[in-house]
Write an enzyme that holds these catalytic residues in place. Structure first.
Site, PDB file in Angstrom:
ATOM      1  N   HIS A  53      53.086  43.630  36.185  1.00  0.00           N
ATOM      2  CA  HIS A  53      52.283  44.815  35.878  1.00  0.00           C
ATOM      3  C   HIS A  53      51.720  45.367  37.177  1.00  0.00           C
ATOM      4  O   HIS A  53      50.896  44.728  37.835  1.00  0.00           O
ATOM      5  CB  HIS A  53      51.150  44.483  34.916  1.00  0.00           C
ATOM      6  CG  HIS A  53      50.205  45.624  34.721  1.00  0.00           C
ATOM      7  ND1 HIS A  53      50.637  46.870  34.299  1.00  0.00           N
ATOM      8  CD2 HIS A  53      48.867  45.745  34.923  1.00  0.00           C
ATOM      9  CE1 HIS A  53      49.611  47.691  34.240  1.00  0.00           C
ATOM     10  NE2 HIS A  53      48.519  47.044  34.619  1.00  0.00           N
ATOM     11  N   ASP A  55      49.713  48.260  38.875  1.00  0.00           N
ATOM     12  CA  ASP A  55      48.803  49.394  38.746  1.00  0.00           C
ATOM     13  C   ASP A  55      49.093  50.447  39.817  1.00  0.00           C
ATOM     14  O   ASP A  55      49.204  50.124  41.004  1.00  0.00           O
ATOM     15  CB  ASP A  55      47.357  48.930  38.893  1.00  0.00           C
ATOM     16  CG  ASP A  55      46.889  48.122  37.703  1.00  0.00           C
ATOM     17  OD1 ASP A  55      46.994  48.627  36.579  1.00  0.00           O
ATOM     18  OD2 ASP A  55      46.418  46.985  37.906  1.00  0.00           O
ATOM     19  N   ASP A 177      48.128  47.174  29.344  1.00  0.00           N
ATOM     20  CA  ASP A 177      46.847  47.073  30.041  1.00  0.00           C
ATOM     21  C   ASP A 177      45.815  48.140  29.701  1.00  0.00           C
ATOM     22  O   ASP A 177      44.642  47.965  29.999  1.00  0.00           O
ATOM     23  CB  ASP A 177      47.080  47.067  31.558  1.00  0.00           C
ATOM     24  CG  ASP A 177      45.881  46.519  32.333  1.00  0.00           C
ATOM     25  OD1 ASP A 177      45.141  45.686  31.765  1.00  0.00           O
ATOM     26  OD2 ASP A 177      45.676  46.911  33.490  1.00  0.00           O
ATOM     27  N   HIS A 423      45.915  54.273  33.953  1.00  0.00           N
ATOM     28  CA  HIS A 423      44.770  53.713  33.233  1.00  0.00           C
ATOM     29  C   HIS A 423      43.686  53.147  34.145  1.00  0.00           C
ATOM     30  O   HIS A 423      42.683  52.623  33.636  1.00  0.00           O
ATOM     31  CB  HIS A 423      45.236  52.651  32.233  1.00  0.00           C
ATOM     32  CG  HIS A 423      45.950  51.494  32.849  1.00  0.00           C
ATOM     33  ND1 HIS A 423      47.315  51.459  33.015  1.00  0.00           N
ATOM     34  CD2 HIS A 423      45.488  50.327  33.343  1.00  0.00           C
ATOM     35  CE1 HIS A 423      47.656  50.326  33.580  1.00  0.00           C
ATOM     36  NE2 HIS A 423      46.572  49.621  33.795  1.00  0.00           N
TER      37      HIS A 423
END
Length: 993
Positions: A53, A55, A177, A423
């Site tokens: 994951h 970001d 997430d 996000h």
């Protein structure tokens, strides 16, 4: 070259051959399922999903994450993940991997040699790498608007199509997430043709209930307006590998697997036994004999072989098991196995997954409002993007730029606005230095777009007899919110306003000017305007600002432009100064349509219209942030408000700012009255100033509350006791009982909320936060019996609620003094120009019949897609009024539907932009839901062929919502008539003659 790679290349050649001879091959499903392992009906099938994951900004900026800079903040270099995973997949044909964020994939892909691109593509075509998600980012679902969500997916998925072909088309929504999940996001995935959604952020009470009933996997009915809107949804227990089975060299500390029986530290049997217990414990929550473990986490697989080697050993340890079938898998393989199991799943009929709570005290509702100014800037950026896309499409039609130039002119802005949907971007949950970088990226992209826009607009507007290029030195005044605009402070300036809506739009020109006397000239000559002394700002910014504002309004044509010439003719002051209201004095704001009076003593507006009377009142209040010290009963230890979490002091009511003085100065009320307008100016203490305006735009009428809040400095915040402050605007109205209230889902569907019902009998512990929901565009209370409703439309995302009958409150600004322990490790104390940040924004209050949401729906769209105002210094010799009139038209219309009146009010052109080669992307939407309005909720048809006369459409093909897959043959008929039902969005690839 291994066998899987050879098979993948062979299949690619076969597909190309088939398409060459006219056969359309649907590879989107077959590619992802080519490498699925065997499923056993008599075993528990354990799907292991290796993933990382990544970001797109959070603790570090985007490029810092990609290149591995600032290791002292976080030891992450995403470029290494791609390299490491490719090498690891070459070592073992059984290994699998999923790739999610296109922003990083695209950054990596552009710099790779062809050999490495071919290798990656072969893994995708063979099913060993599955592309999931596929948007530019993994977007937030609370603060984002549907328009921006669709755009960021459209761009990300197009790049995957361009690089990986049909095999790179994702079919899985991988939203692991984001901090809560929206119904509209689910609907968007369904309309884009996705098969399933996976997420992990599920409130603890909801998770426990679903575990007890085996409902962690379910069908989600994502939209009441469509017959087929259900999508398979899986709520995973987490996206990290199970504890003791996480082997990433930076993120984990689990013991490696020693599979050597001769070694003293041989631990394979123990590891197998422990993992089997995890399987047995987890399996009881699911209805099929398939379960999924996400084997990864944040920024993992920089040294992929370490992860893969241990997972290899884990899988091998289960080879002889009669109970467990453990193997590498991908989300599509998992969904396929679950579907084949023929289980019956429950259906989530309505609602969403907000607010997300970890426990009785921790509600992730603060991020709905955190970094309020950044949230507003995202809206500005998206607004400019929509307009720039339109203008570049018209430029392409007029051959002002060629196809590739027209696209490149807006590429950086597309990507910057898409990045803002992440996000940890629009949510305000990034570090402050990263927030600055997001603003830098967006500002740079806007300026890049402006480099060509002056030529584009000049040549669109130029008179027919002008043969040479006309370039206007246009730019956007991004600081008009603090009364700064260098161009309009000149003696002569040019103002160009483009309306991206396909219907006439009323626009209020408000620009700072010098004190003096002016003329404003438009297409038909002089324009009426007012010069007013606007509300005072609480901070002296280091800019050449003005306290005088020119205010005028005009109607801008559908997807068209108007030009205005502003000229100072003398230094004689003509600005209207505010006058103090006398005690008990009433000011009339309304007209013959509505009688509206403001009472300075009670701060009440009385609105009389259509035989109804509303008495509304607005006040600013604040909650004290819980400081997490556990010094109050039931307060919970170490739990405080922060960038993510909203947690007022337990049990406390909001404090009325007007009663506290808020900064030491008394409140006061003034008004400004001109020939065309009346404004009421209110000051609450030292740090809140507000202007009220009654606005009429055709059939729309509403009250605008234009507020400035801050700075939240040490005079207003209890810094000695570490108690932050949460500012709200509260609106109340008589005659409305509001146990139910309604908030929008990403600016699209409206969701019914029931007060004190969310948290499954735990709502009384945090009575405020548990009732807060994201408000992306509007919040409504209504009394159907009395046929009354009140709505507030917002200009950005904010947290909101109705805690009592007849009340709406919105959280508009925050300063918290403690970290809320969600990974940020930073307090929410924004600084700007050496002072705590000031936020300016608007709320739009609407009172109406409960039978129709016509005004609310249209106004929300109008505020989301506002006209783009560009300005230019016109003091040069070639910029005088006569010279410009000899070169350019002062009015131009782009959308000529319905006799140049544009599309009907319930239809909108969501996108019109240049696409590949000679094509254009056209996206239409029906903006109303079923039963929202007796007239406007009906199905509506429109003829497209002459929508943009004199350019006539030559062909139309329909695409999926994300424009990455054809779903129908060419649309035929003399005028290409298409029909849209409530909430329907249709996407077309069009060419012109």
């Amino acid at each position: 070259m291994n066998l899987i790679v050879i098979l993948g290349l062979f299949t690619s050649i076969a597909n190309i051959f088939a398409e060459k001879f006219g056969f359309r091959v649907d590879k989107s499903e077959s590619c992802a399922l080519r490498a699925c392992n065997k499923i056993y009906s008599n075993k528990i099938n354990v799907h292991l999903i290796p993933h990382s994951h990544d970001d797109v900004g959070w603790l570090k900026a985007v490029d810092e994450y990609y290149y591995g800079l600032h290791e002292d903040v976080q030891n992450v270099g995403i470029q290494y993940i791609f390299e490491s995973v490719l090498q690891a997949l070459k070592h073992n044909v059984d290994r699998r991997y999923i790739q999610v964020e296109t922003a990083y994939f695209w950054k990596w892909w552009q710099k790779q040699p062809q050999e490495k691109k071919d290798l990656f593509k072969s893994f995708v075509e063979s099913g060993r790498i599955e592309m999931v998600g596929g948007g530019w980012t993994m977007n937030d679902e609370a603060c984002t608007n549907y328009q921006s969500i669709i755009n960021q997916f459209t761009w990300g998925l197009r790049l995957l199509n361009d690089t990986l072909g049909d095999c790179g088309r994702p079919k899985i929504g991988w939203q692991i997430d984001p901090f809560g999940h929206s119904r509209e996001q689910a609907s968007i995935f369904k309309q884009m043709g996705y098969d399933a959604i996976f997420f992990t952020r599920l409130s603890i009470d909801d998770r426990n209930r679903r575990k007890a009933t085996q409902d962690l996997e379910f069908m989600w009915k994502s939209n009441d307006n469509f017959k087929d809107s259900e999508i398979f949804t899986s709520a995973m227990d987490g996206y990290y590998a199970p504890s003791d089975f996480c082997w990433d060299y930076l993120q984990c500390d689990s013991d490696a697997i020693n599979d050597d029986p001769e070694s003293f530290d041989y631990n394979l049997p123990k590891k197998i036994e422990e993992f089997a217990k995890r399987i047995d414990s987890y399996k009881k929550y699911f209805r099929t004999n398939n379960i999924l473990f996400a084997m990864g986490g944040d920024f993992q697989y920089q040294a992929a072989e370490i992860n893969f080697l241990n997972i290899d050993k884990l899988i091998k340890g289960f080879e002889s098991s009669k109970k467990y079938n453990v193997f590498y898998s991908t989300p599509s393989c998992y969904v396929n196995a679950v579907k084949k199991a023929n289980a019956t799943f429950s259906v989530k009929e309505s609602g969403d997954f907000f607010p997300y709570n970890e426990n009785d005290h921790v509600y992730w509702a603060g991020y709905y409002t955190s970094r309020s100014t950044l949230k507003r800037y995202e809206r500005v950026g998206n607004n400019i993007l929509q307009a720039a896309q339109n203008l570049n499409a018209f430029a392409k039609l007029r051959k002002i730029c060629n196809g590739s130039e027209c696209e490149e002119n807006i590429r950086s802005l597309r990507e910057a606005v898409s990045t803002m949907q992440h996000h940890d971007a629009i949510t305000g949950t990034e570090k402050e230095r990263v927030a600055y970088d997001y603003s830098r990226i967006l500002t740079s992209a806007i300026r890049d777009t402006e480099k060509s826009i002056g030529k584009t607009i000049g040549n669109i507007l130029k008179l027919d007899n002008i043969t040479e290029d006309v370039t206007l030195p246009l730019t956007t005044c991004l600081l008009t919110n603090i009364s700064v605009c260098d161009q309009t402070m000149k003696d002569r300036s040019l103002i160009v306003i483009y309306n991206p809506l396909p219907k006439y739009a009323t626009y209020y020109i408000r620009v700072p000017v010098q004190n003096g006397t002016y003329t404003l000239t438009g297409i038909y000559g002089p324009i009426n305007f007012e010069l007013i002394q606007h509300m005072n700002y609480p901070v002296d910014y280091p800019f050449d600002s003005s306290d005088i504002e020119l205010s005028a309004s005009d109607s801008i044509p559908p997807m068209g432009m108007k030009v205005y010439y502003l000229q100072k003719i003398s230094n004689t002051s003509s600005a209207i100064e505010p006058t103090f209201l006398k005690e008990n004095e009433l000011i009339h704001l309304g007209n013959n349509k509505s009688k509206i009076t403001f009472d300075s003593k009670t701060n009440e507006l009385t609105i009389r219209k259509n035989q109804n009377e509303f008495q509304t009142k607005q006040k600013f209040m604040y909650y004290v942030s819980n400081n997490g010290t556990g010094d109050l009963p039931g307060s919970g230890d170490n739990i405080t408000s922060g960038a993510y979490v909203f947690r007022p002091v337990n049990g406390s009511a909001a404090v009325n700012i007007e009663e506290t003085g808020f900064g030491g100065l008394d409140s006061k009320v003034m008004y400004t009255k001109g020939d065309t307008m009346v404004e009421i100016i209110q000051q609450f203490g030292k740090y809140i100033v507000q202007t009220l305006r009654y606005i009429v735009e055709g059939e729309l009428e509403y009250i605008e509350y234009d507020w400035v809040v801050g700075p939240l400095n040490n005079k207003t915040v209890d810094t000695p006791n570490n108690k932050g402050i949460e500012i709200i605007a509260r609106y109340s109205v008589n005659n409305i009982k509001s146990d139910y209230f309604y908030t929008d889902s990403n600016g699209r569907q409206m969701i019914q909320r029931e007060r004190n019902n969310y948290a499954y009998n735990n709502d009384s512990i945090e009575p405020v936060a548990s009732n807060y929901y994201p408000v992306t565009s509007r919040i409504t209370i209504k009394n159907s019996t009395k046929d009354l409703q009140m709505s507030v439309v917002t200009d950005r995302s904010q947290g909101g609620s109705s805690l009592k009958d007849g009340e709406i409150e919105l959280l508009i600004h925050r300063r918290t003094l403690r970290d809320d322990h969600k990974g940020l490790e930073e307090t929410l104390e924004e600084m700007e120009y050496g002072e705590y940040i000031v936020t300016r924004g608007s709320h739009y209050l609407i009172t109406s019949s409960a039978a129709s949401s016509r005004t609310e729906r249209i106004l929300a769209l109008n505020k989301m897609t506002q006209p783009w105002m560009l300005v230019a210094d016109a003091t040069g010799e070639d910029m005088d009024l006569d010279t410009l009139k000899a070169k350019i038209n002062f009015k131009w219309i782009g959308c000529k539907a319905n006799g140049e009146q544009g599309l009907p009010p319930n239809l909108n052109v969501l996108n019109f932009e240049p696409w590949k080669d000679d094509t254009f992307l056209l996206r239409l939407e029906h903006i109303f839901e079923q039963n929202e309005d007796k007239e406007y909720s009906k199905e509506v048809s429109v003829e497209l062929k002459h929508l943009f006369d004199p350019f006539v459409m030559n062909s139309i093909q329909e695409l999926s919502l994300a424009a990455n897959e054809f779903i129908r043959e060419r649309i035929t008929g003399d005028n290409y008539k298409v029909t849209l039902g409530p909430m329907e969005i249709r996407t077309f690839l069009v060419t012109f003659k």
